[in-house]
Design a protein around this motif. Structure first.
Motif, PDB file in Angstrom:
ATOM      1  N   THR A 121      38.621  32.361  32.932  1.00 37.05           N
ATOM      2  CA  THR A 121      39.628  31.008  33.022  1.00 37.05           C
ATOM      3  C   THR A 121      41.121  31.277  34.154  1.00 37.05           C
ATOM      4  O   THR A 121      41.366  30.500  34.347  1.00 37.05           O
ATOM      5  N   THR A 122      41.013  32.626  34.456  1.00 36.62           N
ATOM      6  CA  THR A 122      42.165  32.891  35.262  1.00 36.62           C
ATOM      7  C   THR A 122      41.714  33.855  36.277  1.00 36.62           C
ATOM      8  O   THR A 122      41.215  34.517  36.043  1.00 36.62           O
ATOM      9  N   ALA A 123      42.163  33.558  37.614  1.00 37.13           N
ATOM     10  CA  ALA A 123      41.671  34.265  38.724  1.00 37.13           C
ATOM     11  C   ALA A 123      42.985  34.577  39.403  1.00 37.13           C
ATOM     12  O   ALA A 123      43.920  33.726  39.475  1.00 37.13           O
ATOM     13  N   VAL A 124      43.006  35.738  40.068  1.00 37.91           N
ATOM     14  CA  VAL A 124      43.984  36.386  41.042  1.00 37.91           C
ATOM     15  C   VAL A 124      43.481  36.872  42.054  1.00 37.91           C
ATOM     16  O   VAL A 124      42.535  37.844  41.886  1.00 37.91           O
ATOM     17  N   THR A 142      44.515  28.759  37.568  1.00 38.31           N
ATOM     18  CA  THR A 142      43.502  28.595  36.319  1.00 38.31           C
ATOM     19  C   THR A 142      42.635  27.469  36.570  1.00 38.31           C
ATOM     20  O   THR A 142      41.932  26.681  35.756  1.00 38.31           O
ATOM     21  N   SER A 143      42.549  27.115  37.956  1.00 35.82           N
ATOM     22  CA  SER A 143      41.838  25.595  38.466  1.00 35.82           C
ATOM     23  C   SER A 143      40.386  26.093  38.218  1.00 35.82           C
ATOM     24  O   SER A 143      39.834  26.898  38.622  1.00 35.82           O
ATOM     25  N   PRO A 144      39.546  25.314  37.333  1.00 34.72           N
ATOM     26  CA  PRO A 144      38.308  25.398  36.980  1.00 34.72           C
ATOM     27  C   PRO A 144      37.283  25.786  38.046  1.00 34.72           C
ATOM     28  O   PRO A 144      36.449  26.434  38.277  1.00 34.72           O
ATOM     29  N   GLY A 145      37.531  24.745  39.239  1.00 39.04           N
ATOM     30  CA  GLY A 145      36.721  24.713  40.289  1.00 39.04           C
ATOM     31  C   GLY A 145      36.535  26.113  41.228  1.00 39.04           C
ATOM     32  O   GLY A 145      35.784  26.790  41.463  1.00 39.04           O
ATOM     33  N   ILE A 146      37.754  26.463  41.187  1.00 42.47           N
ATOM     34  CA  ILE A 146      38.372  28.038  41.915  1.00 42.47           C
ATOM     35  C   ILE A 146      37.754  29.262  41.031  1.00 42.47           C
ATOM     36  O   ILE A 146      37.133  30.027  41.663  1.00 42.47           O
ATOM     37  N   VAL A 147      38.056  29.023  39.840  1.00 37.91           N
ATOM     38  CA  VAL A 147      37.772  30.172  38.864  1.00 37.91           C
ATOM     39  C   VAL A 147      36.103  30.286  38.733  1.00 37.91           C
ATOM     40  O   VAL A 147      35.595  31.591  39.022  1.00 37.91           O
ATOM     41  N   THR A 148      35.568  29.228  38.840  1.00 39.55           N
ATOM     42  CA  THR A 148      34.141  29.075  38.653  1.00 39.55           C
ATOM     43  C   THR A 148      33.401  29.575  39.856  1.00 39.55           C
ATOM     44  O   THR A 148      32.572  30.462  39.808  1.00 39.55           O
ATOM     45  N   SER A 149      33.899  29.211  40.977  1.00 38.38           N
ATOM     46  CA  SER A 149      33.457  29.740  42.465  1.00 38.38           C
ATOM     47  C   SER A 149      33.474  31.241  42.372  1.00 38.38           C
ATOM     48  O   SER A 149      32.851  32.312  43.100  1.00 38.38           O
ATOM     49  N   LEU A 150      34.739  31.782  41.958  1.00 35.88           N
ATOM     50  CA  LEU A 150      35.180  33.484  42.075  1.00 35.88           C
ATOM     51  C   LEU A 150      34.352  34.077  41.135  1.00 35.88           C
ATOM     52  O   LEU A 150      33.824  35.136  41.164  1.00 35.88           O
ATOM     53  N   THR A 204      31.284  33.157  40.256  1.00 37.06           N
ATOM     54  CA  THR A 204      29.844  33.090  40.894  1.00 37.06           C
ATOM     55  C   THR A 204      29.697  34.097  41.839  1.00 37.06           C
ATOM     56  O   THR A 204      28.761  34.872  41.980  1.00 37.06           O
ATOM     57  N   LEU A 205      30.860  34.440  42.727  1.00 38.78           N
ATOM     58  CA  LEU A 205      30.720  35.111  43.887  1.00 38.78           C
ATOM     59  C   LEU A 205      30.838  36.733  43.141  1.00 38.78           C
ATOM     60  O   LEU A 205      29.998  37.463  43.618  1.00 38.78           O
ATOM     61  N   PHE A 206      31.591  36.936  42.109  1.00 47.09           N
ATOM     62  CA  PHE A 206      31.373  38.170  41.496  1.00 47.09           C
ATOM     63  C   PHE A 206      30.020  38.462  40.796  1.00 47.09           C
ATOM     64  O   PHE A 206      29.520  39.596  41.077  1.00 47.09           O
ATOM     65  N   GLU A 207      29.632  37.711  40.201  1.00 48.32           N
ATOM     66  CA  GLU A 207      28.108  37.599  39.506  1.00 48.32           C
ATOM     67  C   GLU A 207      27.205  38.119  40.606  1.00 48.32           C
ATOM     68  O   GLU A 207      26.281  38.921  40.347  1.00 48.32           O
ATOM     69  N   GLN A 208      27.359  37.520  41.907  1.00 47.07           N
ATOM     70  CA  GLN A 208      26.087  37.686  42.851  1.00 47.07           C
ATOM     71  C   GLN A 208      26.212  39.226  43.281  1.00 47.07           C
ATOM     72  O   GLN A 208      25.197  39.714  43.481  1.00 47.07           O
ATOM     73  N   THR A 209      27.636  39.548  43.682  1.00 43.23           N
ATOM     74  CA  THR A 209      27.755  40.963  43.813  1.00 43.23           C
ATOM     75  C   THR A 209      27.452  41.950  43.099  1.00 43.23           C
ATOM     76  O   THR A 209      26.572  42.850  43.169  1.00 43.23           O
ATOM     77  N   TRP A 210      27.743  41.598  41.681  1.00 46.85           N
ATOM     78  CA  TRP A 210      27.279  42.407  40.488  1.00 46.85           C
ATOM     79  C   TRP A 210      25.819  42.608  40.401  1.00 46.85           C
ATOM     80  O   TRP A 210      25.175  43.702  40.433  1.00 46.85           O
ATOM     81  N   GLY A 211      24.935  41.690  40.609  1.00 48.19           N
ATOM     82  CA  GLY A 211      23.610  41.428  40.597  1.00 48.19           C
ATOM     83  C   GLY A 211      22.867  42.559  41.650  1.00 48.19           C
ATOM     84  O   GLY A 211      21.923  43.043  41.254  1.00 48.19           O
ATOM     85  N   THR A 212      23.389  42.731  42.694  1.00 48.89           N
ATOM     86  CA  THR A 212      22.888  43.473  43.623  1.00 48.89           C
ATOM     87  C   THR A 212      23.649  45.043  43.905  1.00 48.89           C
ATOM     88  O   THR A 212      23.207  45.762  44.623  1.00 48.89           O
ATOM     89  N   ALA A 213      24.799  45.016  42.907  1.00 53.60           N
ATOM     90  CA  ALA A 213      25.261  46.421  43.058  1.00 53.60           C
ATOM     91  C   ALA A 213      24.585  47.403  42.139  1.00 53.60           C
ATOM     92  O   ALA A 213      23.761  47.240  41.257  1.00 53.60           O
ATOM     93  N   VAL A 214      24.830  48.702  42.389  1.00 49.77           N
ATOM     94  CA  VAL A 214      24.082  49.874  41.806  1.00 49.77           C
ATOM     95  C   VAL A 214      24.943  50.322  40.695  1.00 49.77           C
ATOM     96  O   VAL A 214      26.167  50.874  41.184  1.00 49.77           O
ATOM     97  N   PRO A 215      24.704  50.644  39.438  1.00 49.23           N
ATOM     98  CA  PRO A 215      25.421  51.294  38.445  1.00 49.23           C
ATOM     99  C   PRO A 215      25.896  52.538  38.958  1.00 49.23           C
ATOM    100  O   PRO A 215      25.009  53.404  39.607  1.00 49.23           O
TER     101      PRO A 215
END
Length: 89
Positions: free
Chosen positions: A45-48, A64-72, A74-85
């Motif tokens: 809900t909140t991005a910094v 807290t702008s939903p469009g900006i937070v959702t985009s960020l 998504t960016l995190f989730e894409q990076t997370w998905g290819t990152a190595v534990p």
């Protein structure tokens, strides 16, 4: 808490120890060779983000702008998905 560090964290004893403590306390840590600019997202809900990505000491923008937070998120989730534990020491 989920955190992504650059792969080089594996060669920095102090930061690696901090990352391992994070996992010991229930956090998840992954590494990636490339990262997006620094960002924090709280409860989806909140991005910094830094005002100047080249110098995060200059301050940050909080939104807290939903469009900006959702985009960020998504960016995190894409990076997370290819990152190595990080895994055990």
């Amino acid at each position: 808490m989920r955190v992504i560090y650059q792969d080089t964290v594996r060669n920095d004893p102090a930061t690696l120890a901090y990352a391992q403590r994070t996992t010991k306390h229930g956090g998840e840590v992954r590494t990636s060779p490339l990262l997006p600019p620094r960002l924090l997202v709280f409860d989806r809900t909140t991005a910094v983000v830094p005002i100047d990505p080249a110098n995060s000491r200059l301050g940050a923008l909080c939104t807290t702008s939903p469009g900006i937070v959702t985009s960020l998120v998504t960016l995190f989730e894409q990076t997370w998905g290819t990152a190595v534990p990080l895994g055990p020491a």
